[in-house]
Design an enzyme around this catalytic site. Structure first.
Site, PDB file in Angstrom:
ATOM      1  N   LYS A 251      33.810  90.043  47.620  1.00 36.23           N
ATOM      2  CA  LYS A 251      33.890  90.273  46.165  1.00 36.23           C
ATOM      3  C   LYS A 251      32.604  89.805  45.486  1.00 36.23           C
ATOM      4  CE  LYS A 251      38.874  90.002  46.456  1.00 36.23           C
ATOM      5  NZ  LYS A 251      40.083  89.212  46.397  1.00 36.23           N
TER       6      LYS A 251
ATOM      7  N   ASP B 136      43.328  91.419  38.479  1.00 35.03           N
ATOM      8  CA  ASP B 136      44.112  91.708  39.687  1.00 35.03           C
ATOM      9  C   ASP B 136      45.454  92.356  39.339  1.00 35.03           C
ATOM     10  OD1 ASP B 136      43.156  91.454  42.226  1.00 35.03           O
ATOM     11  OD2 ASP B 136      43.607  89.310  42.422  1.00 35.03           O
TER      12      ASP B 136
ATOM     13  N   GLN C 129      42.569  83.808  44.030  1.00 33.81           N
ATOM     14  CA  GLN C 129      42.682  84.331  45.395  1.00 33.81           C
ATOM     15  C   GLN C 129      43.954  83.800  46.064  1.00 33.81           C
ATOM     16  OE1 GLN C 129      40.510  86.582  46.952  1.00 33.81           O
ATOM     17  NE2 GLN C 129      42.065  86.581  48.539  1.00 33.81           N
TER      18      GLN C 129
END
Ligand code: NAP
Length: 282
Positions: A52, A119, A96
């Site tokens: 990322k 997300d 994450q």
């Protein structure tokens, strides 16, 4: 023999287009920025986070990483998120997963400002997706939709079978495929006679995390196969959930692992960060 859906190449094109958009935003004084929070020391997460940050660098998105100790409390995590919510220079926040078990991940996702929730895991975005409102769509399902669109694979009226019902892949995929007018069935570990269901799928999407789970006899002739799984086989190689060599002979389209869904997931994250920055410009 199936056509290979080249997620790597598609993702590269998406990143290139996004670079142009980021350049334009920068000319207007906006530099999109992503904050990534990682808790603990999960090996696979480290690789994902690195991918990322590399994508951000390539596109010109600013990136800041917050590495938290394994034993932080939920309040410490929520305080960090609150702080990032309030920072004007940060447009996207990503937590994450996985995070250590003593931390309630849903509580943390709920704390992320839904306008920075790139997300798509905040319940506001999950709800908006289910009622068809504009929102951040979780990156893996979003990437799958893009792949199908790019390869002109029509979902309307098709039997779409999803294996795996996680909050990050399977469940949001239901909404994405419904929006495309697919007829959706979702399977999980308690599903009985899974083969009977998958054998009827025009589009079969597997997201369970078990190497070679989807075998040739589970697949209809000419089906489109999307493999989300990331597994390590006995030789230490990364493989998907699908027995690729054999299923490929029967399918019309198939995604490889690596080089399929994975790079698209990262590209869609980048797209969501750019969208978040644009939204704040309005
Ligand atoms: P997860 O949260 O562990 O969920 C796995 C799902 O698979 C669950 O719904 C589970 O059913 C189901 N399942 C497990 N064994 C099964 C079986 N034998 N038959 C039918 N269903 C079964 O996993 P996840 O986070 O969604 O990830 C799934 C896989 O995708 C992993 O390999 C992960 O690494 C990969 N992944 C890849 C990307 C990418 O960008 N390529 C992104 C995200 C995840 P129950 O609900 O009944 O337990």
């Amino acid at each position: 023999m199936a056509d290979i859906i080249n997620g790597k190449e598609l993702a590269k094109n998406i990143r290139q287009n996004l670079k142009g958009e980021v350049d334009k935003l920068k000319k207007n004084g906006i530099c999109p920025k992503l904050a990534v929070i990682m808790v603990g020391d999960d090996k696979a997460s480290k690789v994902y986070v690195k991918n990322k940050s590399k994508a951000c660098e390539e596109i010109g998105i600013d990136y800041e990483e917050f590495l938290m100790e394994e034993d932080i409390t939920i309040n410490q995590l929520l305080d960090l998120i609150e702080n990032l919510n309030n920072r004007k220079d940060i447009h996207g926040i990503l937590l994450q997963s996985p995070i250590p078990k003593h931390l309630d991940i849903n509580k943390a996702f709920s704390k992320i400002d839904y306008r920075k929730d790139v997300d798509g895991f905040n319940p506001i975005n999950v709800g908006k997706l289910s009622i068809g409102e504009d929102c951040f769509v979780s990156c893996t399902p979003f990437g799958i939709v893009k792949m199908l669109e790019e390869y002109n694979i029509d979902v309307q009226g098709k039997n779409v079978v999803i294996i795996g019902r996680s909050n990050i892949v399977g469940k949001p995929l239901i909404q994405c495929m419904l929006k495309k007018n697919g007829t959706v069935t979702i399977c999980h570990s308690k599903t009985e006679n899974i083969k009977k269901i998958t054998a009827d799928a025009d589009i079969l999407i597997s997201a369970i995390g078990k190497a070679k789970f989807v075998t040739q006899d589970m697949v209809k002739n000419g089906a489109v196969i999307i493999d989300v799984g990331i597994n390590r086989n006995n030789e230490g190689k990364i493989v998907g959930d699908v027995d690729f060599e054999n299923v490929e002979k029967k399918a019309s389209y198939i995604t490889p692992v690596p080089g399929g869904v994975g790079p698209m997931t990262v590209a869609m994250l980048m797209e969501n960060v750019v969208k978040a920055a644009k939204n704040m410009e309005k």
